[in-house]
Structures are given as C-alpha cells and as structure tokens.
Design an enzyme around this catalytic site. Structure first.
Site, mmCIF file in Angstrom:
data_model
loop_
_atom_site.group_PDB
_atom_site.id
_atom_site.type_symbol
_atom_site.label_atom_id
_atom_site.label_comp_id
_atom_site.label_asym_id
_atom_site.label_seq_id
_atom_site.Cartn_x
_atom_site.Cartn_y
_atom_site.Cartn_z
ATOM 1 N N GLY A 320 0.837 -1.205 0.000
ATOM 2 C CA GLY A 320 0.000 0.000 0.000
ATOM 3 C C GLY A 320 0.870 1.252 0.000
ATOM 4 C CD1 TRP A 323 -1.377 1.392 -6.045
ATOM 5 C CD2 TRP A 323 -1.733 3.192 -4.774
ATOM 6 N NE1 TRP A 323 -2.372 2.134 -6.628
ATOM 7 C CE2 TRP A 323 -2.616 3.244 -5.870
ATOM 8 C CE3 TRP A 323 -1.778 4.210 -3.836
ATOM 9 C CZ2 TRP A 323 -3.528 4.270 -6.052
ATOM 10 C CZ3 TRP A 323 -2.682 5.244 -4.011
ATOM 11 C CH2 TRP A 323 -3.549 5.267 -5.122
ATOM 12 C CG HIS A 324 0.251 6.051 -1.188
ATOM 13 N ND1 HIS A 324 -0.177 4.889 -0.626
ATOM 14 C CD2 HIS A 324 -0.773 6.927 -1.094
ATOM 15 C CE1 HIS A 324 -1.403 5.052 -0.186
ATOM 16 N NE2 HIS A 324 -1.810 6.277 -0.468
ATOM 17 N N GLY A 325 3.902 5.717 -4.093
ATOM 18 C CA GLY A 325 4.986 6.378 -4.816
ATOM 19 C C GLY A 325 6.260 5.571 -4.779
ATOM 20 C CG PHE A 473 0.258 9.174 -4.758
ATOM 21 C CD1 PHE A 473 1.627 9.421 -4.637
ATOM 22 C CD2 PHE A 473 -0.589 9.757 -3.856
ATOM 23 C CE1 PHE A 473 2.124 10.226 -3.630
ATOM 24 C CE2 PHE A 473 -0.116 10.557 -2.836
ATOM 25 C CZ PHE A 473 1.235 10.800 -2.732
#
Lengths: 473, 299
Positions: A320, A323-325, A473
């Site tokens: 997770g 996934w954001h960056g 993102f």
C-alpha cells in the site's frame, strides 16, 4: 485537466449537456471520447497506455471466460497481471529500482558503480486505472463477473473521466452494470451530486489549497520554525492531504452522480477513527478494500495464526505504501501503518482491561487522539522530502521552542485553523442532521445552502489551480 | 384571502436554477458591499489611506524593512502625524500607486521616506492581494495591468476581491492601530552570523522600470512641494561586506532617479538590535528612528 480549472468547468458543462441528449452506443462513445480528451489534455501520448491496458484486459477476459482448464486460465491471469504490473513498474518504479540497486552496488563495490536512471515521465493516474483494470480480470478469473462483450463500454469503464486520474478505484462489478443502463436525467440525483461537487471544491480550494503556503515552508526548511510552528504544520498537513484527496473523490463521486452513476464512498471522516483498523475503513476506502480483496485475503488474511496474520498485514501495508509512490519514504509510511495494525492487535487485551476503569467518553477521546497523533507521525515521513528531514522534524518538535511569541506565518495560520474548524463543524453537523434530506426536500433552503458554499469558496478560497496531491500517485 | 403576486414552482429544475443563479449573484453583490464597508471602517493603514483619515506630515514606505520605521517614535520626536504604508515584500509599482493615491487624496506631506532595498526584490505577487482596494485611482489599473484575469474575476464576483491576506489584516486591525507594529523577537546572534557566513556574496538589483517609476513619482511629488528621500536602513554588520555592489547600486539609483540616498546600511548598530541580517527589532527600530531625527532627516 484539473477539476479545479476553468477549462474543466467548460468541459463539464458541454459534456453534461450533450450527455443527456444521447442514448445507447452514442452516449458510450461520447463518454469515451470525452474521457480521452480529459486525459489527453495533460499529455496525449499516454492515451496509448490506457488503450493498451484496456485492450489487453478486454481480450484476456474474453479468453478467460471461454477457457475451462485451470492451468490455461491461470496462465492468462498471470499474463494480464504481469502486463499491467510491467507497465506500472516501468513508468512508476523503474528509476526507484535502479536507484535502490545503485545504492546497494555503491555500498558493496564503491563509488564507481553508480547506475544511470532513465528519463521517464510518470503518467497521471496510472496506479488507479491499472488497479481498476487488474481487478476486472481477477474478478473474471474468480468467476465473480462475466467479461464485458462491448469493447466501447469496457473502454469507457476504464477511462471514465470522473475517477480516471485519482480514483476512487471503482470495481467492474460496481460500475459496468451501470453502463448497461441508459441513465436518465434525475433532478434529485443531479442536485445531490451537485451538492457533493460543491463540497469537494470547498475541501480542495478553501481548505487544502489555503494550507499549502504554511505547510510547504515548514517541510522545506523546518529549521526556520519553532516547534509549535512545525507541529501546526504537521497537523495542517493531515488536513491538507485529507481535503485534497477526499475533495477530489467528492467531485468525482458527485459529478458521476449528476450523470446518474453511483460510486462507492471513499472517505468517511477518517480522523474520527478509534483505531487503525477503523482508520483503514474510513481512509481511501476503495484502495484499502482493493488491497484487502486482492492482496491480504489471497495471502491468507487472518486465517493461519497470529504470526501469519501479522506478516500478511505488514506485506499488505508495505505494498500500500509502495503504491503511493516510488520512494522509500512511502514504503516506510506503509510499514508504520502495518506496525500500528500489528501493535493494535497485540495490545488489544491490555487496552480492553484498562478501558474497564475509564468512562466511555474518555475511552473514545483517548482512542481517537492516540490514533490521530500516530497518523500524523506517519504523515511526517510521507510528506518530508527525505527520511533525514523527517527525523529532523521529530527532533525539532521534541526539543524546539514552543512559545507562541515566536510563531511565524500567523495570518495564514489563523485562516488555516478557521477553515479547518469550519470544515469540522460542517462534517459533524452533517453527521448529526444529514443534510441530504434538507437538500432533497427543501428546495428553497437548498438554494441558500449551495449559494453559501459558493460565496464561501469565493471569499476563502485559494485559486491557483494547484494539482491534486494524489495525481502523483 | 391574501393572494400571492408570484408563485414559484421550486421543484421545476429550470425555475430552481434561475432562482439559484439570481440568489448567488444578488448575494454576491450584497456581501461584497458589506465587505467593502468593513474595509473602509478598519484601522488598517490602507483603509485609513482610502478612508481619508491618514493625513500626515511624513509618509514612510518600503517592504518588511520599511515596516521597521518606528512611526510612534518619529511622531513623538517630530510632534507631527506620521503614517507607515509599508508591507512585507511590497513591489515598487505598488508603492508608487499607493503614494500617488495619497498625493491625489490629501494635501502633500513634507517628506516621503522610501526604504529602497525593496528595489532588490522584484516579486509582483502582492499586487494580487490588494484587490480590496481596487476601486482606488491607481491600484485598480495596476491590478488590471498585472493580473487581467484576476481583475476580471474580481469584477465578476465582488466577494472574490476580499479573499487574500490583506483582507485578513483589515479584519485584524479593525479596531486597533497598526502603526506601532514592530518585530518583538530577539535575534539569535550566533545563528545570524552562521547564516551570513554561509553566504558567499550578494548582489543588489534595481530594475530600470522601477527606477523610472520612482523618478516620475518624485517629479509629481515635487510639483506638490513634497520631497522623496531614499533611505537604506542598517544591515547586520557582518552582512554589509557581503553586498559586493552596494556603491554601484546606490550610484545607479541616484543617477536614474535624481534623488539623494541617505545610507544608514553601515550605521554602527549593536548586533542585538537585529532579528536577522536585514531586519531591526524593537530596540533597533526605535534607535534608527531616533538616529534619523538626530540627523535632521525630518527637518
């Protein structure tokens, strides 16, 4: 195209007007065309990527449905998932992996082993539509949905512009059936949608963008500020990211509702959560439920003992975070949330024992405050330019000067706190009295509610067309 | 039985939309008027300027350094009215517009003291924040010239004029005087020295267009028997040698504007009179104003 740009307002007006005049395939084509215009406005070259992702998953889903042997079905799924992850990996994570590998090489073999990174532009919203597309093939593989036979409809689902670049991630089983119906103009739905769009603009333009000036300075040069300034900066950031992202979601959900589509809720007052399990059912719900259904549960969820549950939680939250960056700070942020979830489970018996001696209201206040403070601590890593800077911020908060006298940026701070209090008051009032009924059944009052929101936006808004944080993102 | 003249079917989308647009527009104009009245009644320096209660013998102007001119000390020493029209990061064009407005509204002051280090910073952003005063003779055209879109929106929505930081200050100074504002903090001398040591050198700039504007304004002021005095406030002693072109910069300004510069940049002020390398604190501000008085700047 940004939701908070004049171009979008014109675009939305033209789109909506023509949309309600069209029916069937023509309407679908109109949605697809406008969605591609919306995305191509930013960079038309990346339309090829969406079209590619769409085509791959459309055909693989058709084959998956026809194929009965488990081995071949699995192979097709692997091809789909790998293709999507390869596109995502190349555009989003390639340089991250090169940099990380380069660091390892430098540590092992010395300075001369630095690897050259590639000059890659990150396509806006790639993480959102890739996940959406991937969930479709997985659901077809699991026989939860039938594959969509109409290519234009499927392409419209993937590229549907309200949620294309920053979510919510709407699953095929939620949205595709709605594309099959010709949505008729419904005045009640239209006004409810419009109300949500206005709330979204309020969150973005009045709250999130007004806080930028204070937050950016604090996180760029924390040394120039005292501990009180930095702490307020962190608190404001927690509201900036919430209002920026939930504002986007509100505009997306509201606009879709105006068109007759129902999107799932993406935020439900997350800072009122009493623990981290609850937080993740209130924050970016479409992503957390995606990770739950396609990562956590397939890993085993909480079925194979305590240690395995902790391991699964940690893996899910690390992914997770990633996934954001493409940055270790996001991974660490995910790790922290994983750790919070594990610690929460471990401390649960002790917590329940302590709670027996506390009045109910104190229990709730304590739980909410603790959750909020720990969330803010994690945001520091998320927002800081580097890990070192994040640690510097912690150091300054704990050792710095807390005097009100040396507080900088007083005017922007006062405005920021005022708009946050305004937002919280409205959210709590909405929780208590549910304005939906007022909006639906009191058209005269509705006029004044909507007008007041518009006047507030005009008076307190910051109009610099700042991009939404989650675009990156 | 009483009969209504008009009845609206609020459930009809077209009727509702029409009424909604009307309410938004009329409300915007009414709230805009209320906010305008608020601005006029405030004690904030520019509200006083446009509210015709700012008549003074001496006008002080500049950026954040200009704010350090200590009006109460000057007023006390000279026994004359003084108004400081400085603002953080004020661009020269805005300062010129404000002074021109002053000269058009009031009888001319004796001197205008202009802190000219503002020439070194060329940001025009503040102009966009001055929309609460855009109905003035000179601010309106300036906003329209620099930010035409913003000007259009401010005419479209009157509420929108009051969205910036300047309006927040209008509210803050609603009932209190803003002329005794001063930096109360004590600077950390070691930290100031450390930050200066990290600077290799500094070059002061002065845009020719800005200098031309000051020259024009000086001529206009002169026609009204008012003199503009260009000032340079004290700088932190260690910082002065870092400014490599101070002399050349001064010469350029004098040459282009024809005005004399009163340079106090190297005045021997103790280090504890500074908050940072360019700003004086309360002690420094008072001492500087006293020094100007002693040197006969106000005579």
């Amino acid at each position: 195209m940004l939701f908070n740009s004049i171009a979008f307002l014109f675009f939305a007006f033209i789109f909506t007007t023509i949309y309600f005049y069209l029916r069937g395939q023509y309407r679908l084509l109109w949605i697809l065309l406008c969605s591609y215009v919306f995305y191509g406005w930013w960079d038309y070259r990346f339309l090829i990527l969406i079209a590619f992702s769409t085509a791959v998953d459309f055909f693989i889903a058709q084959y998956l449905h026809r194929e009965s042997t488990v081995r071949k079905r699995r192979l097709l799924l692997v091809v789909s998932v790998c293709t999507n992850l390869a596109v995502l990996g190349f555009f989003k994570y390639c340089n991250f992996f090169i940099d990380s590998f380069s660091l390892i090489l430098i540590h092992v073999f010395g300075e001369n082993t630095h690897l050259q990174t590639l000059d890659i532009i990150l396509p806006v919203g790639i993480s959102f539509y890739t996940f959406q597309s991937m969930s479709y093939t997985i659901d077809v593989y699991r026989n939860k949905i039938l594959p969509e036979k109409n290519a234009i409809m499927f392409a419209s689902y993937i590229a549907f512009f309200p949620q294309l670049v920053a979510g919510p991630i709407v699953r095929a089983r939620q949205l595709l059936p709605q594309f099959h119906q010709d949505q008729k103009f419904n005045w009640n739905q239209f006004t409810l949608g419009f109300a949500q769009v206005l709330v979204g603009y309020f969150k973005k333009i009045v709250v999130a963008d007004s806080l930028v000036i204070v937050i950016d300075q604090v996180f760029t040069a924390p040394n120039n500020f005292n501990a009180l300034n930095i702490t307020l900066g962190v608190v404001l950031y927690s509201f900036q990211i919430y209002c920026d992202f939930s504002g986007y979601s509100d505009i997306a959900i509201g606009f879709a509702r105006m068109l007759g589509f129902e999107f799932p809720v993406n935020f439900r007052m997350p800072y009122f959560s009493r623990n981290f399990s609850e937080f993740w059912t209130r924050w970016h719900i479409s992503l957390s439920s995606w990770l739950r259904d396609y990562v956590y549960i397939p890993l085993g969820g909480n079925r194979n003992g305590r240690i395995n549950t902790y391991k699964n939680l940690l893996i899910t939250m690390l992914l997770g975070g990633l996934w954001h960056g493409a940055n270790w700070k996001f991974v660490f942020w995910g790790f922290l949330h994983g750790l919070y979830l594990i610690l929460q489970r471990m401390a649960s018996p002790l917590y329940q024992r302590v709670n027996r001696y506390l009045p109910h209201i104190v229990q709730i206040a304590l739980a909410m405050t603790t959750t909020y403070i720990l969330t803010c601590a994690a945001w520091i890593f998320f927002r800081s330019e580097s890990f070192t800077k994040a640690l510097e911020i912690f150091h300054l908060i704990f050792t710095g000067d807390w005097s009100l006298h040396n507080l900088k940026n007083k005017f922007p701070l006062v405005k920021s706190i005022f708009v946050i209090l305004l937002l919280l008051t409205c959210e709590i009032a909405h929780c208590k009295w549910n304005f939906t009924n007022v909006i639906l059944h009191h058209p005269r009052l509705r006029i004044f509610i909507f007008a007041t929101i518009l006047w507030t936006i005009a008076l307190l808004g910051t109009f610099n067309e700042t991009a939404f944080i989650y675009f990156q993102f | 039985m009483k009969q209504r003249l008009f009845t609206f079917n609020f459930n009809n989308p077209k009727v509702w939309t029409l009424l909604f647009v009307t309410v938004v527009f009329v409300g915007d104009r009414i709230i805009g008027e209320v906010l305008k009245y608020t601005v006029q009644k405030s004690q904030f320096r520019y509200s006083r300027l446009y509210g015709k209660t700012a008549h003074s013998k001496y006008i002080l102007i500049g950026n954040s350094r200009g704010l350090v001119f200590h009006s109460p000390t000057i007023a006390q020493k000279t026994k004359q009215k003084v108004i400081n029209l400085s603002y953080n990061s004020m661009p020269t064009e805005l300062a010129c517009a404000l002074i021109r407005d002053y000269l058009e509204i009031y009888p001319a002051p004796k001197y205008i003291l202009w802190e000219i280090t503002m020439l070194n910073y060329n940001s025009k952003k503040l102009i966009a924040n001055f929309t609460p005063y855009q109905s003035s003779q000179n601010i309106g055209p300036l906003v329209a010239q620099k930010y035409p879109k913003l000007y259009w929106w401010c005419n479209f929505s009157h509420i929108y004029r009051y969205r910036g930081e300047v309006f927040l200050r209008v509210l803050y100074y609603m009932f209190k005087n803003d002329q005794n504002w001063v930096l109360h903090q004590e600077g950390n001398i070691q930290q100031i020295k450390k930050s200066i040591a990290q600077i290799e050198s500094v070059t002061f700039r002065a845009d020719n267009k800005d200098l031309e504007k000051i020259k024009e304004l000086a001529l206009f002021a002169k026609s009204k028997n008012c003199e503009i005095k260009l000032m340079i406030q004290p700088l932190f002693p260690d910082f002065v040698p870092k400014v490599k072109n101070l002399q050349m910069w001064k010469e350029k300004i004098t040459q282009r504007t024809g005005l004399k510069i009163y340079d106090y940049s190297q005045a021997q002020f103790p280090e504890n009179y500074f908050v940072d390398r360019v700003h004086l604190n309360k002690k420094g501000a008072k001492a500087y104003s006293q020094l100007l008085y002693n040197d006969g700047i106000f005579k």
